[in-house]
Design an enzyme around this catalytic site. Structure first.
Site, mmCIF file in Angstrom:
data_model
loop_
_atom_site.group_PDB
_atom_site.id
_atom_site.type_symbol
_atom_site.label_atom_id
_atom_site.label_comp_id
_atom_site.label_asym_id
_atom_site.label_seq_id
_atom_site.Cartn_x
_atom_site.Cartn_y
_atom_site.Cartn_z
ATOM 1 N N HIS A 284 0.877 -1.202 0.000
ATOM 2 C CA HIS A 284 0.000 0.000 0.000
ATOM 3 C C HIS A 284 0.897 1.229 0.000
ATOM 4 C CE1 HIS A 284 -3.721 2.299 1.522
ATOM 5 N NE2 HIS A 284 -2.769 3.193 1.330
ATOM 6 N N HIS B 44 1.567 5.374 -1.668
ATOM 7 C CA HIS B 44 1.197 6.553 -2.457
ATOM 8 C C HIS B 44 2.458 7.150 -3.081
ATOM 9 C CE1 HIS B 44 -2.896 6.769 -0.718
ATOM 10 N NE2 HIS B 44 -2.298 6.227 0.336
ATOM 11 N N LEU B 45 2.476 7.190 -4.406
ATOM 12 C CA LEU B 45 3.650 7.767 -5.087
ATOM 13 C C LEU B 45 3.366 9.131 -5.694
ATOM 14 C CD1 LEU B 45 5.398 4.760 -6.907
ATOM 15 C CD2 LEU B 45 6.155 5.971 -4.853
ATOM 16 N N ARG B 46 2.077 9.542 -5.704
ATOM 17 C CA ARG B 46 1.709 10.860 -6.284
ATOM 18 C C ARG B 46 2.081 10.940 -7.756
ATOM 19 N NH1 ARG B 46 -1.280 10.884 -1.861
ATOM 20 N NH2 ARG B 46 -0.276 11.683 0.001
ATOM 21 N N ASN C 101 -5.262 7.319 -5.860
ATOM 22 C CA ASN C 101 -5.997 8.541 -5.490
ATOM 23 C C ASN C 101 -5.286 9.803 -5.957
ATOM 24 O OD1 ASN C 101 -3.973 8.129 -3.513
ATOM 25 N ND2 ASN C 101 -5.126 9.245 -1.952
ATOM 26 N N LYS D 281 -9.237 -0.558 -5.851
ATOM 27 C CA LYS D 281 -9.253 0.121 -4.551
ATOM 28 C C LYS D 281 -10.621 0.714 -4.268
ATOM 29 C CE LYS D 281 -7.940 2.191 -0.830
ATOM 30 N NZ LYS D 281 -6.750 2.542 -0.113
ATOM 31 N N HIS E 227 -10.330 0.790 1.906
ATOM 32 C CA HIS E 227 -10.117 1.780 2.964
ATOM 33 C C HIS E 227 -11.302 1.637 3.914
ATOM 34 C CE1 HIS E 227 -8.613 5.738 4.575
ATOM 35 N NE2 HIS E 227 -9.776 5.591 5.170
ATOM 36 N N HIS F 269 -4.385 -0.848 5.974
ATOM 37 C CA HIS F 269 -3.940 -0.042 7.116
ATOM 38 C C HIS F 269 -4.859 -0.191 8.326
ATOM 39 C CE1 HIS F 269 -6.801 2.599 5.186
ATOM 40 N NE2 HIS F 269 -5.948 3.085 4.304
ATOM 41 N N ASP G 189 1.551 2.546 3.553
ATOM 42 C CA ASP G 189 0.710 3.738 3.408
ATOM 43 C C ASP G 189 1.568 4.999 3.456
ATOM 44 O OD1 ASP G 189 -1.554 5.217 2.946
ATOM 45 O OD2 ASP G 189 -2.305 5.091 5.000
ATOM 46 N N HIS H 272 3.081 14.386 1.745
ATOM 47 C CA HIS H 272 2.503 15.709 1.475
ATOM 48 C C HIS H 272 3.608 16.698 1.794
ATOM 49 C CE1 HIS H 272 -1.778 14.547 1.133
ATOM 50 N NE2 HIS H 272 -1.526 13.667 2.088
ATOM 51 N N ALA I 25 -3.787 14.662 5.711
ATOM 52 C CA ALA I 25 -3.499 13.398 6.390
ATOM 53 C C ALA I 25 -2.473 12.623 5.589
ATOM 54 C CB ALA I 25 -4.778 12.586 6.512
HETATM 55 C C1 NCD Z 1 -3.519 9.099 2.201
HETATM 56 C C2 NCD Z 1 -3.090 10.154 1.199
HETATM 57 O O1 NCD Z 1 -2.556 11.173 1.598
HETATM 58 O O2 NCD Z 1 -3.281 9.936 -0.014
HETATM 59 N N1 NCD Z 1 -3.469 9.665 3.524
HETATM 60 C C3 NCD Z 1 -3.338 8.985 4.677
HETATM 61 O O3 NCD Z 1 -3.428 9.597 5.734
HETATM 62 N N2 NCD Z 1 -3.108 7.695 4.693
HETATM 63 C C4 NCD Z 1 -4.860 8.598 1.854
HETATM 64 C C5 NCD Z 1 -5.188 7.324 2.521
HETATM 65 O O4 NCD Z 1 -4.648 6.272 2.203
HETATM 66 O O5 NCD Z 1 -6.047 7.353 3.398
HETATM 67 ZN ZN ZN Z 2 -3.185 5.135 1.784
#
Ligand code: NCD
Ligand code: ZN
Length: 350
Positions: free
Chosen positions: A18, A20-22, A46, A104, A141, A179, A252, A256, A268
Site C-alpha cells: 500500500h 502513495h507515489l503521487r 488517489n 481500490k 479503505h 492499514h 501507506d 505531502h 493526512a
Molecule cells: C492518504 C493520502 O494522503 O493519499 N493519507 C493517509 O493519511 N493515509 C490517503 C489514505 O490512504 O487514506
Molecule cells: Zn493510503
C-alpha cells in the site's frame, strides 16, 4: 556470556502492499525512496483526477517507471479506483492484460482525494462479482464517512456496517483490509476465512493517539485512519509479529509537502518510505520476533496476492544509530520523513 541476539539478518527483498507515489515533481522525488529497499508496491490510485480506467493505470505506470533510478528493478503494481461507474469489463481486461493487480475501494469522502469513491455499495456489485470470478483482490479503505460516527470508531463501525454485509453478498471476493488500526479489525481478520487479509503500516506499529495530541499537536503524526489507543497499537504489533500469513506490510507512505501539512486544516498522511525497514526491525526486535520480519515484509503479501516472492534479498545490519534525513526536498516542497521517536540501530546494507 556471549550475547546471542543477531546483529545481521537477511530477508527476501520486501514489498510494500500500500503506497502513495503521487505524480509529477513529487513522484520524481519519492519513487526512488521506495525503490531503494522494496521490490514491488501496490500503488494507490488517489490522484486528482483518480486512476479509474485501465488506460489511466497504464499511463500512470509509465510515469512511475520514468521516475525510477536507472537500472531499478522496482515493479509498480497498479490499482484501479473503484467508482459507481466502473465498468466490470474494463476491470476484467486490465487484470487479464497485467495492467491492474487490484481495485481500490474508498468510501466517498473517507480521505485525501476520495470524493469519487463509492456511496451506494449495491451499484458496484457487478464489478465485485467479476473480481470474485477472476480472483482479483479488492483493497479497502475501511472507514465509514458518516459524520455522526466518532473518528476513532469509524473503522470498527465500517466492519459491521459495510464489510460484513459486502462479504456476505460476494463471499468469494478476495479482500485486503488496508492499514488496519484497531484490535477490532485484527480480530475480524483472524476470525475470517482465508480470502480476507490486512495490511499494517509502519507508523501504526509505533504511534498511538497520544503521539498526535498530547503535549501539542503533531501534524506529522496525523494520517487516516487516525492512530488509536495504545491497546490497539499493541494488538497491531501482536498481529504483525505473529507470522500469521493474513497480516503483511503496507506502509501507506503518503507524502505531502510540509506547507500542505502545517495548515489550520492540514493533510493526512505520513511519509515512511525512506526508513520503514529500520523502523520495522526495531519493532520486531523489541517484540522478540525478528525471525518473523521476513514473513510480514516479504512473504505473506506475495502469498495472498498469488505472486512469487522476490528473487533477491536485503540484509539488515545492527550497529550505531543510523540517521535518515529529517526531510527530503521535492519539486513540490519539502516532505518530512517519519520520526519514530527512538533511535534506529538497523540499517539496510548497500
Ligand atoms: C492518504 C493520502 O494522503 O493519499 N493519507 C493517509 O493519511 N493515509 C490517503 C489514505 O490512504 O487514506
Ligand atoms: Zn493510503
Amino acid at each position: 556470556m556471549k550475547d546471542a541476539r543477531p546483529t545481521r539478518i537477511t530477508l527476501r527483498r520486501p514489498d510494500d502492499w500500500h503506497l502513495h507515489l503521487r505524480d509529477g515533481a513529487m513522484l520524481d522525488a519519492v519513487a526512488p525512496e521506495s525503490a531503494r529497499h522494496f521490490g514491488r508496491a501496490i500503488i494507490m490510485p488517489n490522484l486528482v483526477p483518480p486512476v479509474v480506467t485501465a488506460q489511466q493505470a497504464a499511463a500512470y505506470r509509465d510515469r512511475i517507471r520514468a521516475a525510477l533510478p536507472e537500472g531499478s528493478r522496482f515493479t509498480p503494481l497498479m490499482t484501479l479506483y473503484l467508482t459507481e461507474d466502473t465498468d466490470p469489463e474494463d476491470v476484467r481486461q486490465a487484470h487479464r492484460d497485467g495492467i491492474a493487480t487490484a481495485v481500490k475501494l474508498y468510501p466517498a469522502g473517507a480521505t485525501t482525494n476520495s470524493a469519487s469513491g463509492v456511496r451506494d455499495f449495491d451499484r458496484v456489485r457487478p464489478v465485485l462479482e467479476t473480481m470474485a470470478e477472476i480472483g482479483m483482490p479488492l483493497c479497502v479503505h475501511g472507514e465509514v464517512t458518516d459524520g455522526t460516527v466518532d473518528i476513532f470508531d469509524r473503522e470498527a463501525v465500517f466492519i459491521d456496517r459495510v464489510l460484513k454485509p459486502l462479504r456476505r453478498k460476494v463471499p468469494d471476493l478476495r479482500v485486503v483490509m488496508e492499514h488496519v488500526t484497531t484490535a477490532d479489525a485484527v480480530d475480524y481478520v483472524r476470525d475470517s476465512p482465508r480470502n480476507l487479509a490486512a495490511t499494517i503500516t509502519t507508523h501504526h506499529l509505533i504511534i498511538n493517539r497520544n503521539h498526535i495530541l498530547a503535549g501539542g499537536i503533531k501534524p506529522h503524526y496525523y494520517c487516516l485512519p487516525v492512530a488509536k489507543r495504545e491497546r490497539h497499537r499493541v494488538a497491531l504489533v501482536q498481529a504483525a509479529v505473529s507470522g500469521d500469513p493474513r497480516f503483511f506490510l503496507g506502509t501507506d507512505s503518503a507524502p505531502h509537502s510540509d506547507p500542505a501539512k502545517l495548515q489550520p486544516c492540514g493533510c493526512a498522511g505520513i511519509f515512511t518510505a525512506p526508513n520503514t525497514m529500520s523502523c520495522l526491525a526495531e519493532v520486531f526486535e523489541a517484540a522478540g520476533r525478528l525471525n518473523h520480519l521476513e514473513a510480514f515484509a516479504s512473504l505473506n503479501g506475495p502469498r495472498f496476492y498469488k505472486l512469487p516472492v522476490n528473487d533477491d534479498t536485503i540484509t539488515l545490519v545492527k550497529g550505531a544509530p543510523v540517521t535518515y534525513p529529517e526531510r527530503i526536498e521535492t519539486g513540490d516542497g519539502p516532505v518530512t520523513v517519519f520520526d519514530p521517536g527512538f533511535a534506529l540501530h538497523w540499517r539496510v546494507e548497500d
